[in-house]
Every structure is written in C-alpha cells, then in structure tokens.
Design a protein around this motif. Structure first.
Motif, mmCIF file in Angstrom:
data_model
loop_
_atom_site.group_PDB
_atom_site.id
_atom_site.type_symbol
_atom_site.label_atom_id
_atom_site.label_comp_id
_atom_site.label_asym_id
_atom_site.label_seq_id
_atom_site.Cartn_x
_atom_site.Cartn_y
_atom_site.Cartn_z
ATOM 1 N N GLY A 124 4.659 7.428 0.180
ATOM 2 C CA GLY A 124 4.855 6.294 -0.092
ATOM 3 C C GLY A 124 5.024 5.316 0.848
ATOM 4 O O GLY A 124 4.256 5.746 1.350
ATOM 5 N N THR A 125 6.080 5.230 1.326
ATOM 6 C CA THR A 125 6.252 4.228 2.824
ATOM 7 C C THR A 125 7.060 4.959 3.911
ATOM 8 O O THR A 125 7.833 5.302 3.301
ATOM 9 N N ASN A 138 7.695 10.909 0.064
ATOM 10 C CA ASN A 138 8.403 10.144 -1.544
ATOM 11 C C ASN A 138 7.634 9.047 -2.006
ATOM 12 O O ASN A 138 7.666 8.158 -1.395
ATOM 13 N N PRO A 139 7.302 9.413 -2.712
ATOM 14 C CA PRO A 139 6.082 9.061 -3.367
ATOM 15 C C PRO A 139 7.337 7.369 -4.117
ATOM 16 O O PRO A 139 7.698 7.385 -5.087
ATOM 17 N N GLU A 140 6.389 6.508 -4.717
ATOM 18 C CA GLU A 140 6.917 5.111 -5.563
ATOM 19 C C GLU A 140 5.878 4.869 -5.927
ATOM 20 O O GLU A 140 5.916 3.418 -6.418
ATOM 21 N N SER A 141 5.642 5.254 -7.039
ATOM 22 C CA SER A 141 5.003 5.084 -7.962
ATOM 23 C C SER A 141 4.679 6.635 -8.876
ATOM 24 O O SER A 141 4.777 7.639 -8.375
ATOM 25 N N GLU A 145 4.288 10.142 -7.860
ATOM 26 C CA GLU A 145 4.938 11.281 -8.112
ATOM 27 C C GLU A 145 4.404 12.422 -9.276
ATOM 28 O O GLU A 145 4.150 13.839 -8.781
ATOM 29 N N GLY A 283 6.635 -4.099 -1.126
ATOM 30 C CA GLY A 283 6.427 -2.719 -0.833
ATOM 31 C C GLY A 283 4.959 -3.069 0.478
ATOM 32 O O GLY A 283 5.027 -0.997 0.609
#
Length: 326
Positions: A124-125, A138-141, A145, A283
């Motif tokens: 993620g970020t 912390n994947p954000e898509s 995931e 993002g």
C-alpha cells in the motif's frame, strides 16, 4: 526436467522464459492470451493455451508432462491495480482462485517448487521511504490484496504439504530484453508515454507538487531482464535444495522520478516535448523505493541497466512494433 511458466506469453513472463532458455533450462508455457501474445512464445517451446481457471486443463498439463515439471514460475494474473477497484470479483478470480487451482494441480502431480510473481502493491502506502521485506503490508486495492492472499496460500501450503516457495515483490517493470518483446499494457507509464509520442500527443505528468527534488513522484523502475534473471536464480536455488526466503523485494534502493523519466525519454527518442501537467492522483505517495539487499544476496539481483538503457530498449521495441505490429 522443465519449469512451467504461467503467463509465459506475457511481457514479464516471456522474458522469464527466455532467461530460462539462456541458462539451458527447459520450459513449458501456459497462457490464456488475455494479455499475452502468441508471437512472444519462442519456437520449439511447448505452449498450452488456456486458463488456470480450467482445472482439467491444468491437470492434463501436468499429467502429459509425465513428471518432467520440477517447478512452477507463476507470473499469470490480472495486474491492473486501478481497474481492480472496479472489477474486484474478476481480480480475485484471476489471482486467487487461479492460484488455488494451480497449487492443487501441483500437489496432485507432486510438484513442490514455486516462484510466485507478487507485487509491491501488498505494501500500500508505506510509512517509510525505503521498503524492506518486513515493512507492514497494507494493500489498498483488490489487486494488492489478491497478491497478498496468493502469498498466504503459498505459505499455508508450505506448512500443510511441504511446498517450497518464494514470492518476488517488485514495483515498476520496464524496458525490453528482446526487440520482439514489449510492454503492451494500457495502464503502465512507459507504454502510455510512447503511445502518446507515436500518436503525436504530449505525455502527461500527474502532479508536480510532491515533496521530491523535482516535485514529481519517485518510484522503483527495474529492467525486465534483470527481473527475469532473479526468477531463474530462485528456481535454481530450489532445484539445488538450497535455503530460500519466502519473500524478496526486487528494488533499486534509490528510485527515479517521473520527471527524470520524461527527460530521459525526450533525450533517447530525440522528440523534444514538455509534458502536460495534470492534477495529482489521490493516494499517490511522494516516494516509494524498495531495498533489494536480500535478493542481491540470494538471487543474483542487481540493477544491470541504467535509466537510459531501460528507456532505449523499451523505445526500440515500441518502434519495431510500429513497423511490425502484433
């Protein structure tokens, strides 16, 4: 003995196939050609056209190999993070269900080695500028995931069935190791820039107000051939029974900015342009760069190509495609 390369007719997979061939290792390709190209398959390499969702096809592929497959490099998947937000079910089917099917077929055929093409999207970020294998996930898509779930599937199958596995995480793969192979993704930066130039349009930068030296995002960009070598190194390590980490980052350690890429493209192509400036995308972090120290220790990972090399090889392949379209 041979290694099965899923997605071996795609941009990354086709380079992995050639890296195996260059080291005298036989390969078998399975690809549904949803984003790959039959023209990317080398002459003489066994090619199975079909989806990993087809369990019977998978079972038949392993059976017909008659025990010749010693391991799998799993590159196939739906790789578009942005699109995955609009198509989550499709993304999970292609990346999770397909991986589950593959692992089941491997277990049935008693194939116990797998190199998984994962992604830095699992992070993620991140809260740190330099990502390591221990950085929080912390994947954000749905895409990120799905890749993390793929890693979990390998981990759990390792515990349950003794699967030997490793997951290679990387950011932006660019360049070309063969003029006949190129990135044809409609979402990646290099194809977007080159398509604009070929069409007479001006490439675009999304945001110039980031906390970086030139105000544009800084990311890892790695040459596809360097990436391919490390996939083969992981396979060789497994074949030799040597210890291997469950995860490696294939990172540059320093990164380059989008602005630097645009300047290099102008210099390499000889096309003078000033990029259009668009608003920053929500993002997008200022800088994400990964350490490649662990992979350098175990997987012959090294940045063998400069940014100029990456741009020139990709541009040469794109120019060849203008003359000889797919």
């Amino acid at each position: 003995m041979a290694w099965l390369v899923t997605g071996g007719a795609g941009y990354i997979g086709s380079h992995v196939v050639r890296a195996f061939i260059d080291e005298g290792i036989d390969v078998i390709i399975i690809d549904d050609l949803s984003s790959g190209h039959a023209d990317f398959v080398p002459d003489g390499v066994p090619f199975v056209q079909g989806s990993l969702l087809d369990t019977e096809l998978l079972r038949r592929t392993f059976t017909e190999a008659a025990g010749a497959i010693t391991g799998v490099v799993h590159v196939a998947g739906f790789k578009y993070a942005g699109v995955s937000v609009q198509r989550p079910l499709h993304t999970y089917e292609q990346n999770v269900t397909a991986t589950q099917n593959l692992l089941a077929a491997m277990a049935e055929a008693d194939v116990s080695n797998i190199v998984f093409s994962s992604s830095a999207a699992v992070y993620g970020t991140p809260s740190t500028d330099l990502v390591t294998e221990e950085t929080a996930k912390n994947p954000e898509s749905p895409y990120g995931e799905s890749k993390l779930i793929g890693e979990w599937l390998l981990r759990d199958q390792g515990v349950a069935a003794g699967l030997t596995h490793t997951s290679l995480r990387y950011f932006n793969v660019v360049g070309s190791g063969d003029i006949a192979l190129r990135d044809t993704s409609p979402h990646n930066l290099f194809p977007l820039i080159f398509d604009a130039l070929v069409d007479g349009r001006t490439p675009r930068i999304n945001g110039t107000d980031y906390a970086t030296p030139d105000g544009t995002c800084v990311r890892d960009y790695i040459h596809v051939s360097d990436l391919a070598v490390s996939h083969v190194a992981a396979a060789r390590r497994m074949d030799a029974g040597e210890p291997i980490s469950p995860v490696y980052n294939l990172g540059s350690g320093d990164g380059v900015s989008v602005g630097e890429i645009m300047s290099t493209v102008a210099a390499v192509t000889g096309i003078d342009f000033t990029p259009e400036i668009a608003p920053r995308r929500a993002g997008d972090p200022d800088r994400i760069v990964a350490s490649g120290e662990l992979a350098a220790r175990d997987l012959r990972w090294v940045m063998r190509h400069s940014l100029e090399d990456m741009v020139k090889s990709a541009w040469d392949a794109r120019q060849a495609a203008v003359v000889r379209p797919l």
